[in-house]
Structures are given as C-alpha cells and as structure tokens.
Design a protein around this motif. Structure first.
Motif, mmCIF file in Angstrom:
data_model
loop_
_atom_site.group_PDB
_atom_site.id
_atom_site.type_symbol
_atom_site.label_atom_id
_atom_site.label_comp_id
_atom_site.label_asym_id
_atom_site.label_seq_id
_atom_site.Cartn_x
_atom_site.Cartn_y
_atom_site.Cartn_z
ATOM 1 N N PRO A 134 7.612 -0.526 1.586
ATOM 2 C CA PRO A 134 7.955 -0.286 0.394
ATOM 3 C C PRO A 134 9.355 -0.794 -0.212
ATOM 4 C CG PRO A 134 7.161 1.677 1.261
ATOM 5 C CD PRO A 134 7.393 0.396 2.485
ATOM 6 N N ASN A 135 10.152 -1.349 0.553
ATOM 7 C CA ASN A 135 11.363 -1.962 -0.138
ATOM 8 C C ASN A 135 11.368 -3.328 0.039
ATOM 9 O OD1 ASN A 135 11.262 -1.829 2.925
ATOM 10 N ND2 ASN A 135 13.485 -1.750 2.901
ATOM 11 N N GLU A 136 10.400 -4.099 0.620
ATOM 12 C CA GLU A 136 10.267 -5.545 0.578
ATOM 13 C C GLU A 136 9.445 -6.240 -0.502
ATOM 14 O OE1 GLU A 136 9.755 -6.836 5.260
ATOM 15 O OE2 GLU A 136 8.110 -5.622 4.895
ATOM 16 N N TYR A 137 10.467 -6.051 -1.527
ATOM 17 C CA TYR A 137 9.743 -6.821 -2.910
ATOM 18 C C TYR A 137 10.699 -6.907 -3.730
ATOM 19 C CZ TYR A 137 10.846 -2.334 -5.219
ATOM 20 O OH TYR A 137 11.670 -1.494 -5.962
ATOM 21 N N GLU A 138 10.424 -7.812 -4.770
ATOM 22 C CA GLU A 138 11.228 -8.106 -5.982
ATOM 23 C C GLU A 138 10.662 -8.206 -7.064
ATOM 24 O OE1 GLU A 138 13.057 -12.337 -6.530
ATOM 25 O OE2 GLU A 138 14.551 -11.511 -5.440
ATOM 26 N N ILE A 139 11.178 -7.386 -8.177
ATOM 27 C CA ILE A 139 10.778 -7.487 -9.468
ATOM 28 C C ILE A 139 10.877 -9.038 -10.141
ATOM 29 C CG2 ILE A 139 10.580 -6.544 -11.947
ATOM 30 C CD1 ILE A 139 9.720 -4.797 -9.603
ATOM 31 N N SER A 140 9.622 -9.708 -10.398
ATOM 32 C CA SER A 140 9.827 -10.968 -10.932
ATOM 33 C C SER A 140 8.887 -11.328 -11.862
ATOM 34 C CB SER A 140 9.865 -11.893 -9.712
ATOM 35 O OG SER A 140 9.710 -13.204 -10.056
ATOM 36 N N ASP A 141 9.156 -11.869 -13.093
ATOM 37 C CA ASP A 141 8.184 -12.450 -13.990
ATOM 38 C C ASP A 141 7.257 -13.504 -13.440
ATOM 39 O OD1 ASP A 141 9.203 -10.595 -15.852
ATOM 40 O OD2 ASP A 141 10.538 -12.269 -16.583
ATOM 41 N N GLU A 142 7.687 -14.220 -12.287
ATOM 42 C CA GLU A 142 6.764 -15.090 -11.566
ATOM 43 C C GLU A 142 6.326 -14.723 -10.474
ATOM 44 O OE1 GLU A 142 6.494 -18.171 -13.112
ATOM 45 O OE2 GLU A 142 7.932 -17.185 -14.847
ATOM 46 N N GLY A 143 6.284 -13.284 -10.161
ATOM 47 C CA GLY A 143 5.640 -12.796 -9.074
ATOM 48 C C GLY A 143 4.333 -13.090 -8.699
ATOM 49 N N GLU A 144 3.830 -13.170 -7.202
ATOM 50 C CA GLU A 144 2.674 -13.369 -7.175
ATOM 51 C C GLU A 144 1.612 -12.441 -7.318
ATOM 52 O OE1 GLU A 144 4.375 -12.675 -2.992
ATOM 53 O OE2 GLU A 144 4.961 -13.179 -4.948
ATOM 54 N N LEU A 145 2.219 -11.096 -7.402
ATOM 55 C CA LEU A 145 1.126 -9.941 -7.446
ATOM 56 C C LEU A 145 1.496 -9.360 -8.948
ATOM 57 C CD1 LEU A 145 1.567 -7.665 -4.286
ATOM 58 C CD2 LEU A 145 -0.344 -8.928 -5.242
ATOM 59 N N LYS A 146 0.106 -9.237 -9.550
ATOM 60 C CA LYS A 146 0.298 -8.469 -10.749
ATOM 61 C C LYS A 146 -0.102 -7.094 -10.402
ATOM 62 C CE LYS A 146 -1.514 -8.829 -15.375
ATOM 63 N NZ LYS A 146 -2.627 -9.444 -16.452
ATOM 64 N N VAL A 147 0.781 -6.325 -10.998
ATOM 65 C CA VAL A 147 0.423 -4.860 -10.738
ATOM 66 C C VAL A 147 0.671 -3.976 -12.233
ATOM 67 C CG1 VAL A 147 1.655 -4.941 -8.488
ATOM 68 C CG2 VAL A 147 3.145 -4.539 -10.467
ATOM 69 N N LYS A 148 0.159 -2.645 -11.983
ATOM 70 C CA LYS A 148 0.040 -1.903 -13.041
ATOM 71 C C LYS A 148 0.406 -0.561 -12.580
ATOM 72 C CE LYS A 148 -3.174 0.540 -16.012
ATOM 73 N NZ LYS A 148 -4.584 0.775 -16.659
ATOM 74 N N PHE A 149 1.387 0.110 -13.222
ATOM 75 C CA PHE A 149 1.928 1.251 -12.829
ATOM 76 C C PHE A 149 1.154 2.429 -13.109
ATOM 77 C CE2 PHE A 149 4.644 5.124 -13.714
ATOM 78 C CZ PHE A 149 5.456 5.225 -12.835
ATOM 79 N N ILE A 150 1.173 3.319 -11.948
ATOM 80 C CA ILE A 150 0.100 4.490 -11.730
ATOM 81 C C ILE A 150 0.959 5.936 -12.079
ATOM 82 C CG2 ILE A 150 -1.658 5.853 -10.617
ATOM 83 C CD1 ILE A 150 -2.196 3.417 -9.074
ATOM 84 N N ARG A 151 2.016 6.101 -10.971
ATOM 85 C CA ARG A 151 2.840 7.389 -11.179
ATOM 86 C C ARG A 151 4.128 7.043 -10.437
ATOM 87 N NH1 ARG A 151 -1.158 7.692 -7.452
ATOM 88 N NH2 ARG A 151 -0.637 8.634 -5.363
ATOM 89 N N ALA A 152 4.831 8.134 -10.474
ATOM 90 C CA ALA A 152 6.011 7.995 -9.618
ATOM 91 C C ALA A 152 6.393 9.299 -8.860
ATOM 92 C CB ALA A 152 7.239 7.554 -10.346
ATOM 93 N N LEU A 153 7.126 9.317 -7.853
ATOM 94 C CA LEU A 153 7.183 10.578 -7.183
ATOM 95 C C LEU A 153 8.726 10.425 -6.777
ATOM 96 C CD1 LEU A 153 6.848 13.388 -5.729
ATOM 97 C CD2 LEU A 153 6.455 12.073 -3.557
ATOM 98 N N ASP A 154 9.902 11.366 -7.396
ATOM 99 C CA ASP A 154 10.954 11.415 -7.204
ATOM 100 C C ASP A 154 11.564 12.411 -6.158
ATOM 101 O OD1 ASP A 154 13.811 11.638 -7.269
ATOM 102 O OD2 ASP A 154 14.103 11.705 -9.553
ATOM 103 N N THR A 155 11.918 11.970 -5.005
ATOM 104 C CA THR A 155 12.328 12.665 -3.862
ATOM 105 C C THR A 155 13.796 13.286 -3.900
ATOM 106 O OG1 THR A 155 12.911 11.022 -2.581
ATOM 107 C CG2 THR A 155 10.730 11.355 -2.411
ATOM 108 N N GLY A 156 14.740 12.706 -4.981
ATOM 109 C CA GLY A 156 15.885 13.197 -4.957
ATOM 110 C C GLY A 156 16.691 11.981 -4.377
#
Length: 307
Positions: A250-272
């Motif tokens: 889950p921490n092996e990524y980078e937000i990028s406009d040129e990213g190879e993966l196109k994604v769509k946000f679903i939901r989020a869980l805030d653990t604190g």
C-alpha cells in the motif's frame, strides 16, 4: 547458537521435512506460515519436547535430546511459551513465577517476581490461582515464567494473540531490550507477519513443513515470492500491467499524472495513524493505498517498488 540440521518429523504424513536453520545469539527471528504449516511442531522439537523422525537439533554444538531419551523433557536454557501454557494450575500467580527463581537469593527473588508480574500486568492478580485466570492472563503468566528463567533461547508461539496493542508493544519492547543485553535468541511464531515488522531481524516462511524462504523483513515484505507469502506479511495489492501480474504494498506508489495505473476512488478508512484509500483500477481490481491524507481527487498512480 541453536541449529536444526536435516530435521524431519513424520506421523501419518510429513509434518516437517528437510529443515536446515541456524539461530544466532542476539537476534530475533520470525517464523510465518498458515495454520498447519508445522510452526508449533518445529518449536517443540527445537525445545526438546518432541522427538524428530530424522535429523538433529544442536544447542552450543550439543545434541538436543527429546522425550524418548530424556527422562524430564526440555531444557532450562531453552524456554517455550505456547498455547499449552505449562502452568501449575493450583498455585497462585506469584508462586508460579517464584518456582522459576528459587535458586536466587530471597531479595533477588522478590525483585524479579515484581518485575515480571508488572511487565505482563498481573501484579494485581498475584494471589489468584492460575486455573482461575482467563486464557489471555494464563498466556501472560506463562511468558513471565519463561522470562524469569533468563533463558538463552526464548521460543514464542503466537505470544501476542491475547494481548491488546498497548500491552503487546510493552512486551515487544522488553524482549527487544532482553535479546540485546543478554544476547538471547528469540524465535517468534505467527500466522500474521505484519506484527513482526520492525521487531524481528529475519523472517522464515514455513509452508507444509518445508522452509520456503528466509530473509530480512524488508526483503520478504517488499519482494514476496508469491501472493501467498505476500499475504502472510500483511496487506498486498495485485494488478495486471501489460499482461503481467504485479504485487505491491500500500505504500509502494506515487501519485502522478503520467502514472501507468488509472484509478477511481471508492472509499477511505481513517485509522488515526494512517488513512487507507481504496481505489478501483481500469481492469476492475480493488487496491488500497496508505497515506496521511484522503486521496479522493487522485486518478492516476505509478508503482514505486521499495526494493
């Protein structure tokens, strides 16, 4: 050093086979594997509580003798804490620990008893009999008894399963100090490798009684051999890119406009401590990305492997 050489144990099937491992002083080892992998059996053989069918265990270059030969199985310098607990059920909590320090001077006995009962937070139950404790309390008492022996080797079978997070960290910090100060060998067994992160020096993956892999925590965590091994160490994402399956944490990524993966946000869980953001890829795969913030507006990412 504790060493297993060509170790195997067979009943109606092989429970352990071709085990070759070396455990060195001053290190903490983690053994991961699913239920039935042979983890508990391996600890019992190394502690001298079970006989192996083939191979041998050595401690300081001397063979560890099992119960078929040794009248009273086990060794004082090799302590096993497992789900059997091995308590004196009709003795009090304090008496159970005192039995392990009787060779000490009276004054030292009291210091050690107080130290270990406080560590596992049983000091207020010292007059209660062991058979009146809950399962979690019995496990903590079993740990206190083992530590009181000041063993050279401490074998722990799912030691944190009954502990809340606060007490788990307290015990882990103590074990970390213990193995450094006394050069203790600590071997921790778990089906949940995530709880070993930042604690063990080396991870051993046991599957169907065979060692599949051993390596540093980072190596096994960030470069798992397959999805099964990856899942033993915690949350893992799996996606298909260019016809190939890619695993990433889950921490092996980078937000990028040129990213190879196109994604769509679903939901989020805030653990604190962190926020788990869930996305769906263009192929319909659901992935989770950890971050300090919500990633609702992100629509492309690049995978960035740590190792």
């Amino acid at each position: 050093m504790l060493k297993a050489k060509d170790l195997g144990l067979k009943r109606d099937r092989w429970i352990l086979r071709n085990i070759d491992l070396q455990f060195k002083k001053g290190k903490i080892y983690g053994i991961i594997g699913k239920s039935g992998a042979g983890k508990t059996t391996l600890l019992k053989v190394m502690a001298g509580l079970l006989d192996s069918t083939e191979g041998e265990v050595f401690f300081h270059d001397k063979k560890v003798i099992g119960p078929s030969i040794k009248l009273i199985p086990g060794y004082d310098d090799i302590q096993l804490v497992n789900q059997d607990f091995a308590l004196e059920p009709f003795h009090t909590v304090e008496q159970n620990v005192r039995e392990k320090v009787l060779s000490r001077h009276q004054e030292d006995q009291e210091v050690l008893i107080n130290e270990f009962l406080e560590l596992v937070e049983l000091d207020k139950l010292r007059t209660q009999k062991a058979n009146q404790l809950s399962g979690g309390e019995q496990q903590r008492l079993s740990l206190a008894r083992a530590l009181a022996c000041e063993p050279e080797v401490l074998l722990l079978d799912e030691p944190f399963v009954h502990l809340d997070q606060r007490l788990r960290w307290k015990v882990m910090n103590y074990l970390n100090r213990l193995h450094k100060e006394l050069n203790t060998i600590v071997v921790l067994v778990s089906h949940d490798g995530a709880e070993m992160m930042g604690f063990v020096d080396e991870v051993i993956n046991l599957s169907n009684g065979i060692v599949q892999r051993s390596g540093s925590v980072a190596e096994v965590y960030y470069n798992p051999a397959n999805r099964q091994e990856a899942e033993l160490m915690g949350e893992i994402n799996e996606v298909e890119i260019g016809g190939k399956i890619v695993l990433f944490r889950p921490n092996e990524y980078e937000i990028s406009d040129e990213g190879e993966l196109k994604v769509k946000f679903i939901r989020a869980l805030d653990t604190g401590l962190t926020i788990f953001n869930y996305f769906e890829t263009q192929n319909g795969e659901v992935i989770m990305l950890s971050a300090e913030k919500y990633l609702k507006t992100s629509d492309r990412i690049s995978i960035r492997k740590r190792l």
